[in-house]
Design an enzyme around this catalytic site. Structure first.
Site, short mmCIF file in Angstrom:
data_model
loop_
_atom_site.label_atom_id
_atom_site.label_comp_id
_atom_site.label_asym_id
_atom_site.label_seq_id
_atom_site.Cartn_x
_atom_site.Cartn_y
_atom_site.Cartn_z
N GLU A 148 -0.09 -0.90 5.68
CA GLU A 148 1.03 -0.47 6.52
C GLU A 148 1.00 1.02 6.80
O GLU A 148 1.49 1.47 7.83
CB GLU A 148 2.36 -0.85 5.83
CG GLU A 148 3.60 -0.71 6.70
CD GLU A 148 4.23 0.68 6.68
OE1 GLU A 148 5.13 0.93 7.51
OE2 GLU A 148 3.84 1.52 5.83
N GLU A 149 0.42 1.80 5.87
CA GLU A 149 0.49 3.26 5.97
C GLU A 149 -0.64 3.87 6.80
O GLU A 149 -0.84 5.08 6.77
CB GLU A 149 0.46 3.87 4.56
CG GLU A 149 1.63 3.47 3.66
CD GLU A 149 2.95 4.08 4.09
OE1 GLU A 149 3.01 4.75 5.14
OE2 GLU A 149 3.95 3.90 3.37
N HIS A 201 6.64 9.49 0.58
CA HIS A 201 5.41 10.27 0.80
C HIS A 201 5.48 11.68 0.20
O HIS A 201 4.52 12.45 0.35
CB HIS A 201 5.07 10.40 2.29
CG HIS A 201 4.93 9.09 3.01
ND1 HIS A 201 4.57 9.01 4.34
CD2 HIS A 201 5.10 7.82 2.60
CE1 HIS A 201 4.53 7.75 4.72
NE2 HIS A 201 4.86 7.00 3.67
N GLU A 235 11.93 -2.06 3.20
CA GLU A 235 11.73 -0.62 3.36
C GLU A 235 12.91 0.14 2.74
O GLU A 235 14.04 -0.36 2.72
CB GLU A 235 11.63 -0.26 4.84
CG GLU A 235 10.32 -0.63 5.50
CD GLU A 235 9.21 0.38 5.19
OE1 GLU A 235 9.48 1.39 4.51
OE2 GLU A 235 8.08 0.14 5.64
N ASP A 259 0.83 -1.20 0.00
CA ASP A 259 0.00 0.00 0.00
C ASP A 259 0.86 1.25 0.00
O ASP A 259 2.05 1.22 0.31
CB ASP A 259 -0.95 0.01 1.20
CG ASP A 259 -0.22 0.03 2.53
OD1 ASP A 259 0.79 -0.68 2.66
OD2 ASP A 259 -0.66 0.76 3.46
#
Length: 366
Positions: free
Chosen positions: A134-135, A341, A163, A76
């Site tokens: 996860e977000e 992000h 990650e 995600d």
């Protein structure tokens, strides 16, 4: 019914990353990408046992190896902001791939998928995990769900989380704690302020402490973790002519993995209790950190295979979930975490290729 997208498995890991980026999968809407990953595995990976749990895909070898490793990544992303479809700037060897999720963390997920299909006889038994949610809040995390409901699927001697780490090994992670500091006062008309007690003003000692606070750098198992303590939200006020009788300050503490959540909470209670004892402190969110785990033999072998000098992971990641299960884990994936992000999220394709090459060498027994 929407047709499941076909991922270009035979066009290389960079093209595979771009294709996965182009399947929008904001948290809560991962099904299409999960379907696409499951389709690839069902067609091209007969050596794997594939299981589906919601929008999490687990694929496992059963070779009878002496040791098992988990390699995991979340599918995600945070919401899209005019950063889809993906865009390749330059060529597929030295260029830069732009788009939501290129860093966090579809590059890592693409590397995983390419290797899961290609390596039918790795040196270790491998459990590949692509997971959802996860977000968003921790209670929805797909890896956490598996740890609660199917812990046997995550049993392993070592774990790698894809990650972003600039294609280097980052050990462990900081913990994170969010608290609310609440101040109370007494309402009054602002024309007669002396008759009230301003709750917003009562936040001043805590805000002053935060403005002067110097975060510590703490060495844990050879890695230096930088802590952080910051105000991240404030609310209060009734109307433009009313002295407020309550106000709340939200504080986020990023603490080194030498502390437990309970120790981090007590540290904040002692810290703010010394300057504003009348304020109440309430924990609203907490996740423990993870020690580096680099002393584990498999971790040492992995670092030797992929090269470089391990660094600490300052942000919280799901390596902490593996730590809770007693499994040493590291972060290893393409992309600069500081670009995650952002509106211009992007990854050098060299890092995607390097991670694919490094993991392939290690899993092949190099």
């Amino acid at each position: 019914m929407t047709e499941t997208p076909i991922l270009p498995l035979d066009e290389g890991v960079v093209a595979l990353t771009a294709a996965m980026v182009d399947i929008a999968s904001v948290s809560g809407d991962e099904r299409m990408l999960a379907d696409a990953i499951e389709r690839v595995l069902s067609i091209h990976a007969p050596h794997l046992t594939v299981l589906r749990d919601g929008d999490a895909i687990v694929a496992r070898t059963a070779l009878g190896r002496a040791q098992r490793v988990v390699i995991a990544g979340h599918i995600d992303t945070v919401p899209v902001n005019a950063n889809l479809p993906s865009r390749l700037e330059g060529d597929a060897v030295t260029g830069t791939l732009h788009g939501r999720g290129t860093v966090d963390m579809k590059g890592g997920c693409a590397v995983m998928l390419a290797l899961a299909v290609a390596l039918d006889a790795p040196a270790y038994d491998v459990t590949w995990v692509w997971y959802d949610h996860e977000e968003v809040e921790a209670s929805l995390n797909g890896l956490g769900r598996l740890a609660r409901t199917r812990p046997e699927l995550l049993a392993a001697d070592f774990a790698i989380l894809g990650e972003p780490s600039n294609a280097g090994v980052e050990g462990g992670c900081n913990g994170t704690l969010r608290v609310e500091l609440a101040a109370t006062g007494r309402r009054a008309h602002s024309a007669r302020a002396w008759m009230g007690v301003n709750a917003i003003h009562a936040l001043a000692p805590a805000l002053d402490l935060l403005a002067r606070f110097e975060p510590a750098t703490i060495e844990v198992d050879g890695l230096a973790y930088r802590e952080g303590l910051n105000a991240v939200g404030v609310r209060g006020g009734v109307a433009g002519n009313v002295i407020p009788d309550d106000a709340v300050l939200t504080v986020n503490y990023r603490f080194a993995p030498d502390k437990s959540v309970a120790q981090a909470e007590q540290y904040l209670r002692d810290l703010f209790g010394g300057v504003a004892p009348e304020m109440t402190l309430t924990v609203t969110d907490a996740s423990g950190g993870a020690r580096p785990g680099l002393d584990a033999p498999l971790a040492q072998h992995f670092v030797a295979a992929v090269g470089g000098t391990p660094a600490p992971k300052y942000g919280w990641t799901d390596v902490a979930r593996f730590a809770e299960l007693g499994i040493p884990a590291v972060n290893y994936g393409p992309g600069d975490p500081s670009l995650a992000h952002t509106d211009d999220e992007r990854v050098p394709v060299e890092q995607i290729i390097a991670c694919e090459r490094g993991l392939r060498a290690w899993l092949s027994g190099a």
